[in-house]
Design a protein around this motif. Structure first.
Motif, PDB file in Angstrom:
ATOM      1  N   LEU A  80       0.852  -0.731  -0.172  1.00  0.00           N
ATOM      2  CA  LEU A  80       0.116   0.227   0.128  1.00  0.00           C
ATOM      3  C   LEU A  80       0.930   0.979  -0.111  1.00  0.00           C
ATOM      4  CD1 LEU A  80      -3.089   0.654   0.502  1.00  0.00           C
ATOM      5  CD2 LEU A  80      -2.304   1.071   2.520  1.00  0.00           C
ATOM      6  N   VAL A  81       0.864   2.261  -0.807  1.00  0.00           N
ATOM      7  CA  VAL A  81       1.573   3.628  -1.410  1.00  0.00           C
ATOM      8  C   VAL A  81       0.730   4.344  -1.057  1.00  0.00           C
ATOM      9  CG1 VAL A  81       2.757   5.017  -2.634  1.00  0.00           C
ATOM     10  CG2 VAL A  81       3.365   2.267  -2.815  1.00  0.00           C
ATOM     11  N   GLN A  82       0.579   5.215  -0.144  1.00  0.00           N
ATOM     12  CA  GLN A  82      -0.080   6.137   0.647  1.00  0.00           C
ATOM     13  C   GLN A  82       0.607   7.422   0.740  1.00  0.00           C
ATOM     14  OE1 GLN A  82      -1.704   4.933   4.614  1.00  0.00           O
ATOM     15  NE2 GLN A  82      -3.326   5.054   3.359  1.00  0.00           N
ATOM     16  N   TYR A  83       0.271   8.088  -0.085  1.00  0.00           N
ATOM     17  CA  TYR A  83       0.768  10.022   0.167  1.00  0.00           C
ATOM     18  C   TYR A  83       0.019  10.615   1.428  1.00  0.00           C
ATOM     19  CZ  TYR A  83       3.640   9.078  -3.669  1.00  0.00           C
ATOM     20  OH  TYR A  83       4.384   8.359  -4.444  1.00  0.00           O
ATOM     21  N   ILE A  84      -0.008  11.115   2.292  1.00  0.00           N
ATOM     22  CA  ILE A  84      -0.568  11.207   3.670  1.00  0.00           C
ATOM     23  C   ILE A  84      -0.515  12.797   3.538  1.00  0.00           C
ATOM     24  CG2 ILE A  84      -0.382   9.283   4.670  1.00  0.00           C
ATOM     25  CD1 ILE A  84       2.357  10.623   6.349  1.00  0.00           C
ATOM     26  N   ALA A  85      -0.373  13.885   2.613  1.00  0.00           N
ATOM     27  CA  ALA A  85      -0.142  15.280   2.678  1.00  0.00           C
ATOM     28  C   ALA A  85      -1.439  15.351   3.195  1.00  0.00           C
ATOM     29  CB  ALA A  85       0.647  16.030   1.471  1.00  0.00           C
ATOM     30  N   PRO A  86      -2.230  16.408   3.310  1.00  0.00           N
ATOM     31  CA  PRO A  86      -3.111  16.652   3.434  1.00  0.00           C
ATOM     32  C   PRO A  86      -4.161  17.404   1.939  1.00  0.00           C
ATOM     33  CG  PRO A  86      -2.351  18.101   4.763  1.00  0.00           C
ATOM     34  CD  PRO A  86      -1.367  17.008   4.207  1.00  0.00           C
ATOM     35  N   TYR A  87      -3.413  17.793   1.447  1.00  0.00           N
ATOM     36  CA  TYR A  87      -3.575  18.160  -0.338  1.00  0.00           C
ATOM     37  C   TYR A  87      -3.464  17.322  -0.967  1.00  0.00           C
ATOM     38  CZ  TYR A  87       1.389  19.765   0.364  1.00  0.00           C
ATOM     39  OH  TYR A  87       3.211  19.521   0.469  1.00  0.00           O
ATOM     40  N   ALA A  88      -2.267  15.715  -1.022  1.00  0.00           N
ATOM     41  CA  ALA A  88      -2.788  14.765  -1.775  1.00  0.00           C
ATOM     42  C   ALA A  88      -3.056  14.616  -2.707  1.00  0.00           C
ATOM     43  CB  ALA A  88      -2.031  13.945  -1.317  1.00  0.00           C
ATOM     44  N   ALA A  89      -5.219  14.137  -2.283  1.00  0.00           N
ATOM     45  CA  ALA A  89      -5.932  14.172  -2.940  1.00  0.00           C
ATOM     46  C   ALA A  89      -6.079  15.543  -4.133  1.00  0.00           C
ATOM     47  CB  ALA A  89      -7.424  13.328  -2.074  1.00  0.00           C
TER      48      ALA A  89
END
Length: 129
Positions: A80-89
């Motif tokens: 599972l590769v996750q970008y956790i910055a609040p603005y990533a999505a």
């Protein structure tokens, strides 16, 4: 003839054919499961790290925090590769696919990375398994 091995200790099978008696001994390889599990874990770590590496060149870049959030939010080997910055999505789904400062950087970086590098990643993982 279908043969079912019922226990890890193995089984001895005897049958008679036109040529005579045939005897076969089937034994369980105790190292099979641990070896395969280790190989699959190594391949998953490879895939996760390659995804992060190839995506890095495609991620929008201002301060570098979006790229670092992927490295911080991902446990290598978890799948599972996750970008956790609040603005990533928002950056992934709601922005242009290129930037004036770099035409490679932009939205949907994972999808674009897959198109360009999927075969390389799969071939590398196959070598490890």
């Amino acid at each position: 003839m279908a043969i079912e091995i019922k226990t890890p200790r193995g089984q001895i099978i005897q049958t008679t054919t036109k040529s005579g008696k045939v005897k076969a001994e089937l034994t369980w390889n105790r190292n099979f499961a641990p070896t395969r599990t280790a190989n699959f874990s190594r391949a998953q770590k490879f895939v996760d790290s390659e995804v992060l590496r190839y995506c890095s060149a495609l991620i929008p870049f201002q301060t570098g925090m979006l790229d670092r959030s992927g490295k911080l939010g991902t446990v290598i080997g978890s799948g599972l590769v996750q970008y956790i910055a609040p603005y990533a999505a928002k950056q992934y789904y709601d922005t242009a696919e290129s930037r004036p400062y770099d035409s490679n950087r932009g939205a949907k970086w994972f999808e674009r990375m897959k198109v360009a590098h999927k075969t390389e990643i799969l071939n590398g993982a196959k070598k490890l398994v």
